[in-house]
Scaffold this motif. Structure first.
Motif, PDB file in Angstrom:
ATOM      1  N   MET A  89      40.705  46.890  45.359  1.00  0.00           N
ATOM      2  CA  MET A  89      39.750  45.786  45.209  1.00  0.00           C
ATOM      3  C   MET A  89      39.533  45.063  46.543  1.00  0.00           C
ATOM      4  SD  MET A  89      38.798  45.952  42.083  1.00  0.00           S
ATOM      5  CE  MET A  89      39.401  46.879  40.665  1.00  0.00           C
ATOM      6  N   VAL A  90      40.608  44.894  47.306  1.00  0.00           N
ATOM      7  CA  VAL A  90      40.479  44.298  48.638  1.00  0.00           C
ATOM      8  C   VAL A  90      39.580  45.166  49.505  1.00  0.00           C
ATOM      9  CG1 VAL A  90      41.722  43.611  50.720  1.00  0.00           C
ATOM     10  CG2 VAL A  90      42.737  43.164  48.469  1.00  0.00           C
ATOM     11  N   LEU A 108      49.493  47.738  41.795  1.00  0.00           N
ATOM     12  CA  LEU A 108      49.490  47.291  43.184  1.00  0.00           C
ATOM     13  C   LEU A 108      48.441  48.050  44.002  1.00  0.00           C
ATOM     14  CD1 LEU A 108      53.329  46.946  43.855  1.00  0.00           C
ATOM     15  CD2 LEU A 108      51.674  45.110  43.429  1.00  0.00           C
ATOM     16  N   ALA A 109      48.355  49.358  43.795  1.00  0.00           N
ATOM     17  CA  ALA A 109      47.355  50.149  44.510  1.00  0.00           C
ATOM     18  C   ALA A 109      45.944  49.772  44.064  1.00  0.00           C
ATOM     19  CB  ALA A 109      47.607  51.636  44.285  1.00  0.00           C
ATOM     20  N   GLY A 110      45.776  49.469  42.767  1.00  0.00           N
ATOM     21  CA  GLY A 110      44.470  49.030  42.285  1.00  0.00           C
ATOM     22  C   GLY A 110      44.050  47.718  42.912  1.00  0.00           C
ATOM     23  N   GLY A 111      44.998  46.791  43.059  1.00  0.00           N
ATOM     24  CA  GLY A 111      44.699  45.530  43.734  1.00  0.00           C
ATOM     25  C   GLY A 111      44.274  45.749  45.169  1.00  0.00           C
ATOM     26  N   TYR A 120      36.115  40.308  44.079  1.00  0.00           N
ATOM     27  CA  TYR A 120      37.011  41.461  44.215  1.00  0.00           C
ATOM     28  C   TYR A 120      38.435  41.026  44.561  1.00  0.00           C
ATOM     29  CZ  TYR A 120      33.406  45.127  44.073  1.00  0.00           C
ATOM     30  OH  TYR A 120      32.424  46.004  43.682  1.00  0.00           O
ATOM     31  N   LEU A 121      38.567  40.083  45.488  1.00  0.00           N
ATOM     32  CA  LEU A 121      39.893  39.629  45.899  1.00  0.00           C
ATOM     33  C   LEU A 121      40.634  38.975  44.739  1.00  0.00           C
ATOM     34  CD1 LEU A 121      39.007  38.135  49.407  1.00  0.00           C
ATOM     35  CD2 LEU A 121      40.112  40.327  48.916  1.00  0.00           C
ATOM     36  N   LEU A 122      39.923  38.173  43.960  1.00  0.00           N
ATOM     37  CA  LEU A 122      40.545  37.513  42.818  1.00  0.00           C
ATOM     38  C   LEU A 122      40.982  38.526  41.767  1.00  0.00           C
ATOM     39  CD1 LEU A 122      41.323  34.878  41.413  1.00  0.00           C
ATOM     40  CD2 LEU A 122      38.972  34.717  40.561  1.00  0.00           C
ATOM     41  N   VAL A 123      40.134  39.484  41.477  1.00  0.00           N
ATOM     42  CA  VAL A 123      40.475  40.519  40.496  1.00  0.00           C
ATOM     43  C   VAL A 123      41.680  41.324  40.963  1.00  0.00           C
ATOM     44  CG1 VAL A 123      39.675  42.670  39.440  1.00  0.00           C
ATOM     45  CG2 VAL A 123      38.182  40.671  39.493  1.00  0.00           C
ATOM     46  N   GLY A 124      41.732  41.663  42.256  1.00  0.00           N
ATOM     47  CA  GLY A 124      42.868  42.407  42.776  1.00  0.00           C
ATOM     48  C   GLY A 124      44.175  41.672  42.583  1.00  0.00           C
ATOM     49  N   ALA A 125      44.162  40.357  42.796  1.00  0.00           N
ATOM     50  CA  ALA A 125      45.379  39.566  42.607  1.00  0.00           C
ATOM     51  C   ALA A 125      45.775  39.507  41.132  1.00  0.00           C
ATOM     52  CB  ALA A 125      45.160  38.150  43.147  1.00  0.00           C
ATOM     53  N   GLY A 133      35.687  53.155  47.584  1.00  0.00           N
ATOM     54  CA  GLY A 133      36.562  52.113  47.065  1.00  0.00           C
ATOM     55  C   GLY A 133      36.738  52.180  45.567  1.00  0.00           C
ATOM     56  N   TRP A 134      35.658  52.443  44.847  1.00  0.00           N
ATOM     57  CA  TRP A 134      35.747  52.507  43.385  1.00  0.00           C
ATOM     58  C   TRP A 134      36.540  53.739  42.941  1.00  0.00           C
ATOM     59  CZ3 TRP A 134      36.317  49.681  39.582  1.00  0.00           C
ATOM     60  CH2 TRP A 134      36.049  50.070  38.272  1.00  0.00           C
ATOM     61  N   CYS A 135      36.416  54.841  43.668  1.00  0.00           N
ATOM     62  CA  CYS A 135      37.223  56.024  43.349  1.00  0.00           C
ATOM     63  C   CYS A 135      38.711  55.738  43.555  1.00  0.00           C
ATOM     64  CB  CYS A 135      36.787  57.200  44.218  1.00  0.00           C
ATOM     65  SG  CYS A 135      35.196  57.925  43.740  1.00  0.00           S
ATOM     66  N   LEU A 136      39.056  55.035  44.625  1.00  0.00           N
ATOM     67  CA  LEU A 136      40.452  54.659  44.856  1.00  0.00           C
ATOM     68  C   LEU A 136      40.960  53.746  43.737  1.00  0.00           C
ATOM     69  CD1 LEU A 136      40.331  53.967  48.708  1.00  0.00           C
ATOM     70  CD2 LEU A 136      41.399  55.923  47.566  1.00  0.00           C
TER      71      LEU A 136
END
Length: 415
Positions: A110-111, A104-107, A186-191, A125-128
């Motif tokens: 990505m947002v 969930l945090a990874g998604g 990014y949004l699609l990958v996060g989902a 963002g990439w570190c998070l």
């Protein structure tokens, strides 16, 4: 999350004897698919394209800096999250909460990345994302020694290895075919990352730990000779892979001249072709190699074979950077890595010192996956910039694979 009553502490720490069934294997494989989509969509396409748009004349250095920073975070996050997972005593088990929370945090990360308009923002963002995804990876990695008996680990590692490769294909398809922009990618990958972990977390049993073991920060590194050599072998193999793939998109553009060879197409289209060839070869070998290693009871010889095979495409790319040769190299690399991913994963689970620290120990092993992402840019960047270019880069990658294949024989406790 499961209707099964939590077992006693001893069940959580016991060496598994009963083989896991196909539903459990499918669940953890799907969760790993989510993980590797989250890793590879940014690494292979989104980060290079986003950075190239913002810093076209310094894209190589900027990409190396961003990926290196993310990998440094991963090196810390994986063993720490693993150690915390080993000590989690909640009602939902000690692994599933970390698997779900990390996804969930990874998604969410990505947002965050989808809105960034500076290289610094992309790096943050990439570190998070790396911190979150590595928490998920630490928990998932421990699932094999937690639940799978030693005689089945090669086979199960093979099935888990398929999503690692299919994840690359799915990731590239999602962000080049389905999504039309970097932000929507990014949004699609996060989902996808958030959704694909749910079947495993919600429907499989995670034994509960009712007594929390003591935590010693000094034990984040394991003092074991076999564990050390397993780590070194993994590190060298992954370092060779890291320096050979970091600039692959740029290699297709600048060295192979893919966009000149195929007017109207992008280098990312060629990258997708290579990934499809590579993945097909991995699928052909990974489960078979795992089953063979289980039945023979031998791991090291197959790791050596995989290292030798993996060095061949490095030589091909170094001396013949033509599109047909590059496609053939992708197939050979897939064959070698398919053998490696299942057999080495099984080997590593057999050198873990204690049941109480499985996730932490595997987190340390996973540093051998993320550490090369830090060191790789330091090595690859100067080579590409002026110390021999792509030929020296790929010859270096091949040499590292051969060295790793040789040092696996330093391990004494596994045949």
């Amino acid at each position: 999350m499961s209707s099964v009553s939590p077992p006693a502490t001893g069940d959580a720490l016991a060496e598994p004897e009963r083989k896991v069934g196909p539903w459990w294997v499918a669940g953890i494989a799907t969760a790993n698919l989510a993980l590797f989509v989250g890793y590879f969509a940014p690494l292979q396409v989104l980060l290079p394209e986003q950075i190239a748009a913002l810093a076209p004349y310094g894209k190589e250095s900027a990409l190396a800096w961003v990926t290196g920073a993310g990998a440094l975070v991963a090196m810390l996050a994986n063993p720490i999250a693993g150690a915390l997972s080993d000590r989690t005593t909640g009602r939902w088990g000690r692994r599933h909460p970390w698997t779900l929370a990390g996804a969930l945090a990874g998604g969410a990360a990505m947002v965050f990345l989808s809105f960034q308009t500076s290289v610094l923002g992309i790096a943050v963002g990439w570190c998070l994302a790396q911190a979150a995804l590595n928490a998920t990876q630490a928990a998932l990695s421990a699932g094999v020694p937690d639940r799978v008996p030693a005689g089945q680990r090669g086979e199960v590692s093979g099935w888990i290895g398929i999503p690692q490769s299919v994840g690359v294909v799915l990731a590239v398809v999602l962000v080049t075919v389905v999504a039309t922009t970097t932000s929507s990618g990014y949004l699609l990958v996060g989902a996808v990352v958030a959704v694909l972990v749910l079947p495993f977390v919600l429907t499989t049993r995670d034994p509960r730990l009712t007594e929390r073991p003591p935590f010693d920060p000094g034990q984040l590194w394991v003092r074991s000779a076999d564990f050390f050599w397993a780590w070194i072998t993994r590190f060298l193999m992954m370092l060779g892979n890291a320096i050979s793939t970091l600039y692959l998109l740029y290699f297709l553009t600048d060295e192979v001249g893919y966009e000149r060879l195929f007017p109207g197409e992008r280098a990312s289209d060629g990258l997708l072709v290579l990934i499809l060839l590579y993945t097909g070869a991995v699928v052909l070998t990974t489960v078979v190699a795992g089953v063979v290693s289980d039945r023979l009871g031998r791991r090291k010889s197959l790791v050596t074979v995989s290292g030798v095979i993996s060095a061949i495409p490095a030589i091909m790319l170094a001396f013949w950077p033509q599109w047909p040769v590059v496609m053939a190299a992708a197939v050979v690399l897939g064959l070698g890595f398919g053998v490696y991913v299942s057999v080495d994963n099984a080997l590593v689970t057999q050198v873990l010192p204690t049941a109480t620290g499985r996730a932490k120990d595997l987190g340390v092993i996973n540093v051998a996956n993320s550490g090369p992402q830090v060191l790789g840019p330091v090595i690859a960047g100067p080579i590409v910039a002026g110390l021999g270019g792509y030929p020296v880069l790929y010859l270096t990658a091949g040499g590292l694979a051969l060295l790793g294949a040789a040092l696996v024989w330093k391990i004494r406790g596994v045949p």
